[in-house]
Each structure stands twice: as structure tokens, then as C-alpha cells.
Design a protein around this motif. Structure first.
Motif, PDB file in Angstrom:
ATOM      1  N   SER A 100       0.804  -1.223   0.000  1.00 28.03           N
ATOM      2  CA  SER A 100       0.000   0.000   0.000  1.00 28.03           C
ATOM      3  C   SER A 100       0.841   1.278   0.000  1.00 28.03           C
ATOM      4  CB  SER A 100      -0.928   0.005   1.220  1.00 28.03           C
ATOM      5  OG  SER A 100      -0.149  -0.036   2.410  1.00 28.03           O
ATOM      6  N   ASP A 101       2.162   1.167   0.152  1.00 27.27           N
ATOM      7  CA  ASP A 101       3.034   2.336   0.313  1.00 27.27           C
ATOM      8  C   ASP A 101       3.468   2.905  -1.038  1.00 27.27           C
ATOM      9  OD1 ASP A 101       4.727   4.331   1.114  1.00 27.27           O
ATOM     10  OD2 ASP A 101       6.216   2.986   2.030  1.00 27.27           O
ATOM     11  N   LEU A 102       2.588   3.693  -1.641  1.00 22.52           N
ATOM     12  CA  LEU A 102       2.894   4.286  -2.944  1.00 22.52           C
ATOM     13  C   LEU A 102       3.909   5.415  -2.859  1.00 22.52           C
ATOM     14  CD1 LEU A 102      -0.639   4.168  -4.569  1.00 22.52           C
ATOM     15  CD2 LEU A 102       1.352   2.769  -5.138  1.00 22.52           C
ATOM     16  N   ALA A 103       4.347   5.763  -1.638  1.00 22.18           N
ATOM     17  CA  ALA A 103       5.392   6.771  -1.464  1.00 22.18           C
ATOM     18  C   ALA A 103       6.770   6.134  -1.240  1.00 22.18           C
ATOM     19  CB  ALA A 103       5.047   7.690  -0.293  1.00 22.18           C
ATOM     20  N   ALA A 104       6.864   4.823  -1.330  1.00 21.90           N
ATOM     21  CA  ALA A 104       8.153   4.143  -1.154  1.00 21.90           C
ATOM     22  C   ALA A 104       9.118   4.581  -2.257  1.00 21.90           C
ATOM     23  CB  ALA A 104       7.959   2.632  -1.203  1.00 21.90           C
ATOM     24  N   ALA A 105      10.396   4.522  -1.955  1.00 24.51           N
ATOM     25  CA  ALA A 105      11.415   4.937  -2.929  1.00 24.51           C
ATOM     26  C   ALA A 105      11.273   4.205  -4.263  1.00 24.51           C
ATOM     27  CB  ALA A 105      12.808   4.698  -2.340  1.00 24.51           C
ATOM     28  N   ILE A 106      10.934   2.911  -4.234  1.00 21.53           N
ATOM     29  CA  ILE A 106      10.851   2.124  -5.464  1.00 21.53           C
ATOM     30  C   ILE A 106       9.656   2.500  -6.338  1.00 21.53           C
ATOM     31  CG2 ILE A 106      12.165   0.185  -4.553  1.00 21.53           C
ATOM     32  CD1 ILE A 106       9.458  -1.288  -4.123  1.00 21.53           C
ATOM     33  N   ARG A 141      17.226   4.418  -8.346  1.00 18.62           N
ATOM     34  CA  ARG A 141      17.927   3.525  -9.269  1.00 18.62           C
ATOM     35  C   ARG A 141      17.799   2.080  -8.825  1.00 18.62           C
ATOM     36  NH1 ARG A 141      23.819   5.619 -10.158  1.00 18.62           N
ATOM     37  NH2 ARG A 141      23.880   3.709 -11.374  1.00 18.62           N
ATOM     38  N   SER A 142      17.438   1.228  -9.771  1.00 16.36           N
ATOM     39  CA  SER A 142      17.481  -0.217  -9.534  1.00 16.36           C
ATOM     40  C   SER A 142      18.015  -0.857 -10.805  1.00 16.36           C
ATOM     41  CB  SER A 142      16.105  -0.774  -9.173  1.00 16.36           C
ATOM     42  OG  SER A 142      15.306  -0.927 -10.324  1.00 16.36           O
ATOM     43  N   ASP A 143      18.396  -2.105 -10.679  1.00 19.17           N
ATOM     44  CA  ASP A 143      18.946  -2.831 -11.823  1.00 19.17           C
ATOM     45  C   ASP A 143      17.914  -3.726 -12.477  1.00 19.17           C
ATOM     46  OD1 ASP A 143      21.912  -2.098 -11.807  1.00 19.17           O
ATOM     47  OD2 ASP A 143      21.504  -2.574  -9.713  1.00 19.17           O
ATOM     48  N   ALA A 167       5.778  -0.094  -9.029  1.00 17.26           N
ATOM     49  CA  ALA A 167       7.206  -0.379  -9.213  1.00 17.26           C
ATOM     50  C   ALA A 167       7.451  -1.031 -10.574  1.00 17.26           C
ATOM     51  CB  ALA A 167       7.717  -1.275  -8.092  1.00 17.26           C
ATOM     52  N   ALA A 168       6.543  -1.899 -11.001  1.00 14.24           N
ATOM     53  CA  ALA A 168       6.667  -2.514 -12.334  1.00 14.24           C
ATOM     54  C   ALA A 168       6.502  -1.461 -13.426  1.00 14.24           C
ATOM     55  CB  ALA A 168       5.643  -3.633 -12.497  1.00 14.24           C
ATOM     56  N   ASP A 169       5.542  -0.565 -13.245  1.00 13.15           N
ATOM     57  CA  ASP A 169       5.321   0.522 -14.194  1.00 13.15           C
ATOM     58  C   ASP A 169       6.565   1.397 -14.313  1.00 13.15           C
ATOM     59  OD1 ASP A 169       3.716   2.120 -15.958  1.00 13.15           O
ATOM     60  OD2 ASP A 169       3.272   3.487 -14.299  1.00 13.15           O
ATOM     61  N   VAL A 170       7.172   1.726 -13.175  1.00 14.58           N
ATOM     62  CA  VAL A 170       8.404   2.521 -13.147  1.00 14.58           C
ATOM     63  C   VAL A 170       9.527   1.773 -13.860  1.00 14.58           C
ATOM     64  CG1 VAL A 170      10.238   3.339 -11.600  1.00 14.58           C
ATOM     65  CG2 VAL A 170       7.855   3.895 -11.118  1.00 14.58           C
ATOM     66  N   THR A 171       9.637   0.480 -13.601  1.00 15.06           N
ATOM     67  CA  THR A 171      10.682  -0.326 -14.237  1.00 15.06           C
ATOM     68  C   THR A 171      10.549  -0.276 -15.747  1.00 15.06           C
ATOM     69  OG1 THR A 171      10.787  -1.755 -12.290  1.00 15.06           O
ATOM     70  CG2 THR A 171      11.696  -2.643 -14.335  1.00 15.06           C
ATOM     71  N   GLU A 204      11.356   3.315 -17.166  1.00 11.96           N
ATOM     72  CA  GLU A 204      12.781   3.617 -17.096  1.00 11.96           C
ATOM     73  C   GLU A 204      13.615   2.659 -17.948  1.00 11.96           C
ATOM     74  OE1 GLU A 204      14.042   6.302 -15.645  1.00 11.96           O
ATOM     75  OE2 GLU A 204      12.062   6.939 -14.925  1.00 11.96           O
ATOM     76  N   ARG A 205      12.943   1.768 -18.657  1.00 10.20           N
ATOM     77  CA  ARG A 205      13.597   0.810 -19.578  1.00 10.20           C
ATOM     78  C   ARG A 205      14.582  -0.113 -18.863  1.00 10.20           C
ATOM     79  NH1 ARG A 205      10.149   3.099 -22.468  1.00 10.20           N
ATOM     80  NH2 ARG A 205      10.485   3.993 -24.520  1.00 10.20           N
ATOM     81  N   ARG A 206      14.181  -0.536 -17.668  1.00  9.41           N
ATOM     82  CA  ARG A 206      14.986  -1.492 -16.906  1.00  9.41           C
ATOM     83  C   ARG A 206      14.400  -2.890 -17.106  1.00  9.41           C
ATOM     84  NH1 ARG A 206      14.348   2.597 -11.984  1.00  9.41           N
ATOM     85  NH2 ARG A 206      15.960   4.084 -12.583  1.00  9.41           N
ATOM     86  N   PRO A 207      15.174  -3.924 -16.864  1.00  9.83           N
ATOM     87  CA  PRO A 207      14.636  -5.280 -17.034  1.00  9.83           C
ATOM     88  C   PRO A 207      13.465  -5.547 -16.078  1.00  9.83           C
ATOM     89  CG  PRO A 207      17.029  -5.350 -16.829  1.00  9.83           C
ATOM     90  CD  PRO A 207      16.604  -3.948 -16.519  1.00  9.83           C
TER      91      PRO A 207
END
Length: 186
Positions: A63-69, A75-77, A104-108, A111-114
Motif C-alpha cells: 500500500s506504500d505508494l510513497a516508497a522509494a521504489i 535507481r534499480s537494476d 514499481a513494475a510501471d516505473v521499471t 525507465e527501460r529497466r529489465p
């Protein structure tokens, strides 16, 4: 100065908690891992006898839509959703970011990350297949939890490792989980 690799793992409400557990065990040795588990996934994991609370990972409430991810500036890999329910697949395919896992999946993707989605459902309907095509077209890798038998698995753990090894391959993580196909003459 190089930074430690960082991955996001989402666990959604489909059978397959042992896949998630093994992926988390391997990634946590190599990288910082952010974990998001849906309520249904927690219930299924308990039914399947799998725990996540003893792992060295950063746990975020779904439920934490304010989380860093939830932000592209974090940045994530890459990210894996293991297992990925068809409900979560649909949310990702259509950009419905009402939960942290879907955001987080939408952000991934943006950002064109795997992004690897290990879909755990059968049979697949046309709706599921269309959603798989949509996420593939958006840049995700769609896998189904379909272990191979060429390595002559002796245990359930061997089957889990084969599938998790393929997820790790697509996240760019080196591993020694299970044999690789070398041909009939090898």
C-alpha cells in the motif's frame, strides 16, 4: 566507486512461493533487494509453507505508494514479479498502478529497466495471452513457471532452481543454479 546492485522483487497472489523464496535467497547474497508481497501472496505462501520474514531484504507494504521504489529517480537494476498472478499481469499490462507492486513494475518499464514476470497460471485464456503480449511490447520479459527436464532433476528444489536460474539470467545475475543445455552429444 561502484554501487551494489539493487533489485525489486514483487510476489503476487499465485501459487509458486518456492520460486520467490529461492530468487530472494540468491539475490540477497549479491544485491540489495526490495520486496513487495501482496496480501493474497502472503496467504498462499503460508499455505505452501514458505516464509520471507527471515531474509535480508527491505520489505515494503504493498500500500506504500510513497516508497522509494515507486519513483523512477530511485535507481534499480531491474525487477521480477515471482510468481505473477494474472491479476497483477493485467494491472501491469494496462498501467494500473494502484498498488506499490504494480507501480514499481510501471516505473521499471518506463525507465527501460529489465522486468521479468513469471506468470503462474494454466491454462491461459486469450485475455491472459493479450496481456502477456502487451507487457512484452512494453519491454517486459514474460516467463511461465515451466521447468525443463533435460537436466534430469532429482528433487523439487532442482525444478525450482531451473526456473529461478532463467529469471536470474534475464536480470543479468550470474549464478550456478542448475545445468545448462549443451546438446545431445555433450
Amino acid at each position: 566507486m561502484s554501487r551494489r546492485k539493487e533489485f525489486v522483487v514483487g510476489v503476487s497472489g499465485a501459487s509458486g512461493a518456492p520460486y520467490a523464496r529461492r530468487l530472494l535467497e540468491v539475490l540477497a547474497k549479491e544485491a540489495t533487494v526490495h520486496l513487495v508481497v501482496t496480501d493474497q501472496a502472503r496467504a498462499i505462501a503460508a499455505h505452501e509453507g514458505v516464509r520471507y520474514d527471515d531474509l535480508d531484504v527491505i520489505v515494503h507494504p504493498n500500500s506504500d505508494l510513497a516508497a522509494a521504489i515507486a519513483s523512477g529517480s530511485h535507481r534499480s537494476d531491474g525487477m521480477a514479479v515471482v510468481p505473477c498472478s494474472t491479476k497483477t499481469l493485467a494491472a501491469i499490462a494496462h498501467g494500473l498502478s494502484a498498488s506499490l507492486l504494480a507501480r514499481a513494475a510501471d516505473v521499471t518499464l518506463k525507465e527501460r529497466r529489465p522486468l521479468v514476470l513469471l506468470v503462474r497460471e494454466m491454462p491461459l485464456s486469450r485475455v491472459h495471452l493479450r496481456n502477456m503480449l502487451a507487457v512484452d511490447e512494453a519491454g517486459a520479459t514474460v516467463m511461465v513457471a515451466s521447468p525443463g527436464f533435460y537436466g534430469r532433476p532429482a528433487t523439487l528444489d532442482d525444478l525450482v532452481d531451473m526456473v529461478v536460474g532463467r529469471v536470474l539470467d534475464h536480470l543479468g545475475v550470474d549464478h550456478a543454479l542448475g545445468p545448462r543445455w549443451k546438446g545431445f552429444d555433450a
